[in-house]
Scaffold this motif. Sequence first.
Motif, PDB file in Angstrom:
ATOM      1  N   MET A   1       0.923  -0.951   0.208  1.00 53.21           N
ATOM      2  CA  MET A   1       0.051   0.028   0.130  1.00 53.21           C
ATOM      3  C   MET A   1       0.948   1.201  -0.039  1.00 53.21           C
ATOM      4  SD  MET A   1      -2.920   1.167   2.707  1.00 53.21           S
ATOM      5  CE  MET A   1      -1.571   1.873   4.012  1.00 53.21           C
ATOM      6  N   ILE A   2       2.133   1.178   0.846  1.00 55.70           N
ATOM      7  CA  ILE A   2       2.866   2.371   0.929  1.00 55.70           C
ATOM      8  C   ILE A   2       3.525   2.537  -0.586  1.00 55.70           C
ATOM      9  CG2 ILE A   2       4.943   3.344   1.849  1.00 55.70           C
ATOM     10  CD1 ILE A   2       4.177   1.943   4.362  1.00 55.70           C
ATOM     11  N   GLU A   3       3.856   1.637  -1.345  1.00 59.26           N
ATOM     12  CA  GLU A   3       4.588   1.715  -2.631  1.00 59.26           C
ATOM     13  C   GLU A   3       3.471   2.361  -3.623  1.00 59.26           C
ATOM     14  OE1 GLU A   3       7.540   1.304  -3.575  1.00 59.26           O
ATOM     15  OE2 GLU A   3       7.808   1.049  -1.343  1.00 59.26           O
ATOM     16  N   LYS A   4       2.436   2.041  -3.338  1.00 61.23           N
ATOM     17  CA  LYS A   4       1.129   2.522  -4.290  1.00 61.23           C
ATOM     18  C   LYS A   4       0.846   4.152  -3.957  1.00 61.23           C
ATOM     19  CE  LYS A   4      -1.672  -1.449  -5.141  1.00 61.23           C
ATOM     20  NZ  LYS A   4      -3.003  -2.368  -5.233  1.00 61.23           N
ATOM     21  N   ILE A   5       0.899   4.370  -2.743  1.00 60.06           N
ATOM     22  CA  ILE A   5       0.816   5.880  -2.341  1.00 60.06           C
ATOM     23  C   ILE A   5       1.963   6.606  -2.817  1.00 60.06           C
ATOM     24  CG2 ILE A   5       0.898   7.216  -0.412  1.00 60.06           C
ATOM     25  CD1 ILE A   5      -0.686   5.274   1.250  1.00 60.06           C
ATOM     26  N   LYS A   6       3.318   6.092  -2.740  1.00 63.69           N
ATOM     27  CA  LYS A   6       4.580   6.676  -3.353  1.00 63.69           C
ATOM     28  C   LYS A   6       4.533   6.872  -4.778  1.00 63.69           C
ATOM     29  CE  LYS A   6       7.938   5.257   0.317  1.00 63.69           C
ATOM     30  NZ  LYS A   6       8.928   4.539   0.735  1.00 63.69           N
ATOM     31  N   GLY A   7       3.589   5.950  -5.628  1.00 69.84           N
ATOM     32  CA  GLY A   7       3.681   5.958  -6.870  1.00 69.84           C
ATOM     33  C   GLY A   7       2.597   7.087  -7.161  1.00 69.84           C
ATOM     34  N   SER A   8       1.387   7.391  -6.503  1.00 66.91           N
ATOM     35  CA  SER A   8       0.784   8.227  -6.658  1.00 66.91           C
ATOM     36  C   SER A   8       1.293   9.609  -6.475  1.00 66.91           C
ATOM     37  CB  SER A   8      -0.597   8.206  -5.640  1.00 66.91           C
ATOM     38  OG  SER A   8      -1.245   7.119  -5.779  1.00 66.91           O
TER      39      SER A   8
ATOM     40  N   ILE B   1      -8.859   5.026 -13.609  1.00 69.40           N
ATOM     41  CA  ILE B   1      -8.987   6.253 -12.633  1.00 69.40           C
ATOM     42  C   ILE B   1      -7.904   5.718 -11.444  1.00 69.40           C
ATOM     43  CG2 ILE B   1     -10.340   7.152 -11.011  1.00 69.40           C
ATOM     44  CD1 ILE B   1     -11.001   8.473 -13.531  1.00 69.40           C
ATOM     45  N   SER B   2      -7.049   6.528 -11.280  1.00 71.06           N
ATOM     46  CA  SER B   2      -6.185   6.215  -9.937  1.00 71.06           C
ATOM     47  C   SER B   2      -6.302   7.475  -8.834  1.00 71.06           C
ATOM     48  CB  SER B   2      -4.703   6.270 -10.578  1.00 71.06           C
ATOM     49  OG  SER B   2      -4.358   5.472 -11.414  1.00 71.06           O
TER      50      SER B   2
ATOM     51  N   ASN C   1      -2.163  19.525  -5.145  1.00 70.63           N
ATOM     52  CA  ASN C   1      -1.126  19.511  -4.248  1.00 70.63           C
ATOM     53  C   ASN C   1      -1.769  19.005  -2.550  1.00 70.63           C
ATOM     54  OD1 ASN C   1       0.954  20.211  -5.488  1.00 70.63           O
ATOM     55  ND2 ASN C   1       0.664  22.458  -5.522  1.00 70.63           N
ATOM     56  N   LYS C   2      -2.811  19.499  -2.389  1.00 70.22           N
ATOM     57  CA  LYS C   2      -3.505  19.014  -1.118  1.00 70.22           C
ATOM     58  C   LYS C   2      -3.910  17.373  -1.088  1.00 70.22           C
ATOM     59  CE  LYS C   2      -5.775  23.421   0.002  1.00 70.22           C
ATOM     60  NZ  LYS C   2      -7.107  24.233   0.251  1.00 70.22           N
ATOM     61  N   ARG C   3      -4.084  16.932  -2.559  1.00 70.41           N
ATOM     62  CA  ARG C   3      -4.222  15.338  -2.349  1.00 70.41           C
ATOM     63  C   ARG C   3      -2.861  14.661  -2.152  1.00 70.41           C
ATOM     64  NH1 ARG C   3      -8.606  12.693  -2.782  1.00 70.41           N
ATOM     65  NH2 ARG C   3      -7.675  11.163  -4.596  1.00 70.41           N
ATOM     66  N   LYS C   4      -1.864  15.610  -2.598  1.00 66.40           N
ATOM     67  CA  LYS C   4      -0.355  14.984  -2.594  1.00 66.40           C
ATOM     68  C   LYS C   4      -0.125  15.000  -0.971  1.00 66.40           C
ATOM     69  CE  LYS C   4       4.143  16.257  -3.238  1.00 66.40           C
ATOM     70  NZ  LYS C   4       5.329  17.364  -3.712  1.00 66.40           N
ATOM     71  N   GLU C   5      -0.601  16.060  -0.596  1.00 66.66           N
ATOM     72  CA  GLU C   5      -0.070  16.047   1.066  1.00 66.66           C
ATOM     73  C   GLU C   5      -1.012  15.038   1.921  1.00 66.66           C
ATOM     74  OE1 GLU C   5      -1.320  20.329   1.919  1.00 66.66           O
ATOM     75  OE2 GLU C   5       0.363  21.063   0.819  1.00 66.66           O
ATOM     76  N   ALA C   6      -2.047  14.947   1.594  1.00 67.21           N
ATOM     77  CA  ALA C   6      -2.870  13.825   2.178  1.00 67.21           C
ATOM     78  C   ALA C   6      -2.338  12.291   1.992  1.00 67.21           C
ATOM     79  CB  ALA C   6      -4.416  13.731   1.352  1.00 67.21           C
ATOM     80  N   PHE C   7      -1.771  12.199   0.793  1.00 66.59           N
ATOM     81  CA  PHE C   7      -1.173  10.792   0.531  1.00 66.59           C
ATOM     82  C   PHE C   7       0.161  10.679   1.538  1.00 66.59           C
ATOM     83  CE2 PHE C   7      -2.877  11.026  -4.038  1.00 66.59           C
ATOM     84  CZ  PHE C   7      -3.726  10.178  -3.665  1.00 66.59           C
TER      85      PHE C   7
ATOM     86  N   ALA D   1       0.696  12.107   4.410  1.00 67.61           N
ATOM     87  CA  ALA D   1       0.392  11.908   5.588  1.00 67.61           C
ATOM     88  C   ALA D   1      -0.145  10.604   5.802  1.00 67.61           C
ATOM     89  CB  ALA D   1      -0.975  12.798   5.995  1.00 67.61           C
ATOM     90  N   GLN D   2      -0.669   9.771   4.848  1.00 71.60           N
ATOM     91  CA  GLN D   2      -1.035   8.297   5.032  1.00 71.60           C
ATOM     92  C   GLN D   2       0.203   7.704   5.262  1.00 71.60           C
ATOM     93  OE1 GLN D   2      -3.617   6.589   2.091  1.00 71.60           O
ATOM     94  NE2 GLN D   2      -4.504   8.808   1.725  1.00 71.60           N
ATOM     95  N   ILE D   3       1.641   7.825   4.491  1.00 67.20           N
ATOM     96  CA  ILE D   3       2.669   7.320   4.673  1.00 67.20           C
ATOM     97  C   ILE D   3       3.285   7.577   6.128  1.00 67.20           C
ATOM     98  CG2 ILE D   3       5.139   7.088   3.836  1.00 67.20           C
ATOM     99  CD1 ILE D   3       4.183   7.984   1.186  1.00 67.20           C
ATOM    100  N   LEU D   4       3.207   8.765   6.627  1.00 68.13           N
ATOM    101  CA  LEU D   4       3.601   9.015   7.995  1.00 68.13           C
ATOM    102  C   LEU D   4       2.933   8.340   8.969  1.00 68.13           C
ATOM    103  CD1 LEU D   4       4.257  12.660   7.742  1.00 68.13           C
ATOM    104  CD2 LEU D   4       5.886  10.914   7.566  1.00 68.13           C
ATOM    105  N   GLU D   5       1.632   7.835   8.811  1.00 67.40           N
ATOM    106  CA  GLU D   5       0.969   7.180   9.748  1.00 67.40           C
ATOM    107  C   GLU D   5       1.326   5.651   9.858  1.00 67.40           C
ATOM    108  OE1 GLU D   5      -3.153   7.940   8.594  1.00 67.40           O
ATOM    109  OE2 GLU D   5      -3.351  10.020   9.112  1.00 67.40           O
ATOM    110  N   GLN D   6       1.909   5.248   8.886  1.00 67.32           N
ATOM    111  CA  GLN D   6       2.068   3.757   8.851  1.00 67.32           C
ATOM    112  C   GLN D   6       3.249   3.441   9.767  1.00 67.32           C
ATOM    113  OE1 GLN D   6       0.222   1.631   7.242  1.00 67.32           O
ATOM    114  NE2 GLN D   6      -0.904   3.844   6.715  1.00 67.32           N
TER     115      GLN D   6
END
Length: 344
Positions: free
Chosen positions: A1-8, A86-87, A331-337, A339-344
Motif C-alpha cells: 500500500m505504501i508503494e502505491k501511495i508513493k507511486g501516486s 482512474i487512479s 497538491n492538497k491530495r499529495k499532502e494527504a498521501f 500524511a498516510q505514509i507518515l501514519e504507517q
Amino acid sequence: MIEKIKGSIANIESKSNRIYFFVQDTRGNAKASIKYMYDMALTLKNEGYNVIMLYEKKEYTPVSSWLNSDYDVIEHQILEGTNLAISPEDTLVIPEIFGFIMEQVKNLPCGKIVLSQAYDHIYETISPGASWFQYGFHKCITTSDTQKTYITNNMKNVSIDVITPVISDVFVEPVFPPKTMIAMVSREQRDGVNIIKEFYNKYPQYRFFTFKDLRGLSHEEFANGLKDCFMSVWIDPTSSFGTFPLESMKMGIPVVGKVPNMVPEWMKEDNGVWIENHLQFTDVIADMVQTWLEDNVKPELYTNSKETASRYSDMEKFKSEVVFLFSDFINKRKEAFEAQILEQ
C-alpha cells in the motif's frame, strides 16, 4: 500500500496524473459552457498537466467543428465500451447536469470536482434528497459570486471557487458601420420567433430591419456575423452568467435583454437596456430602432457596455486562476498521501 501511495505522489510530481473533464456532446453547435471547459483544459494542458476530455458516446461530434484548431492538442476518450483507468491521484471534473454520473463514480478514490455553470441543472438528474457531498464531490467551480451564494445555500459541506468565463479575442469592434440587422439569441427558439413576428406585426414600418439568426455557426463565424448588427437581443431567463451580451458589448453593440431570474453581477442600469416585463420587448426594440435611426443612442451606453466587457476579457487572469485552483487541489491530495505514509 505504501508503494502505491508513493507511486501516486510520484505521478503528481511528474504531472502524469490525469485530469478528466466529462463533456456534454454539443452535436456541432457552439456552446459557451463547453468552450469554458475547453479553455480550462487547454490552459492546464499548456501548463504540462495530463488533461483528457471524456465523452459518453462514440458518436460524439468533435468541438473542432466550431472551435479553432488550438484545442486539438487535448486528448479525448470515450466511456462507452471502455474501462476507464482512474487512479487515486487523478482528478475527475463533472458538470452539475450529470448528477447520475456522480452517483456512479461515488466510490472511485480519485479527486472529484463539480463544474456548475447553470443553477437550473443542479437538481435535474440527481436523486431526490441526494447531495454532491454524499457522492464524494467536496469541491465546486462556478462562474459567479451570485451562483456561488445559491450553491452554498443548496449544497452543504462543499468548497466553492469562482472562475469567471473570459470573452474571446475574436469579438472585436467592427471596422465598418453596422447594417440594419438585429442579432438575437434566445434560450428557447419559440421565444425569439414570437418576438420577431410580433415586432413585424406591430411595427410594419421597420420591416426592412432583419433579425439575424446566429445559431449553428462556428465560434469565429458567430463573431463575424455579429459585426453586421447594430443591436443585440438576449432572452435567457435561466442564465446565470450571460456570455452573449458581453460578447456584443465587447464589439460595441448595445444589448436589449430580459433580466434573468439570477441577475448577473455585470448587469447595470447604464450598460444595456434591461427589461423586467417580457411583454414590453417589441416596444423597447422598436424604440431602440428609432433612436438608432435618428443617431440618438447615448454615447454613455456604448462606453459603459465596452467598459463592462473589458473586465471579462483578461485571458491571462483566467489562466492564472485555473492553474492556481487545480494545482492547489492536486497538491492538497499529495499532502494527504504523504500524511498516510507518515501514519504507517
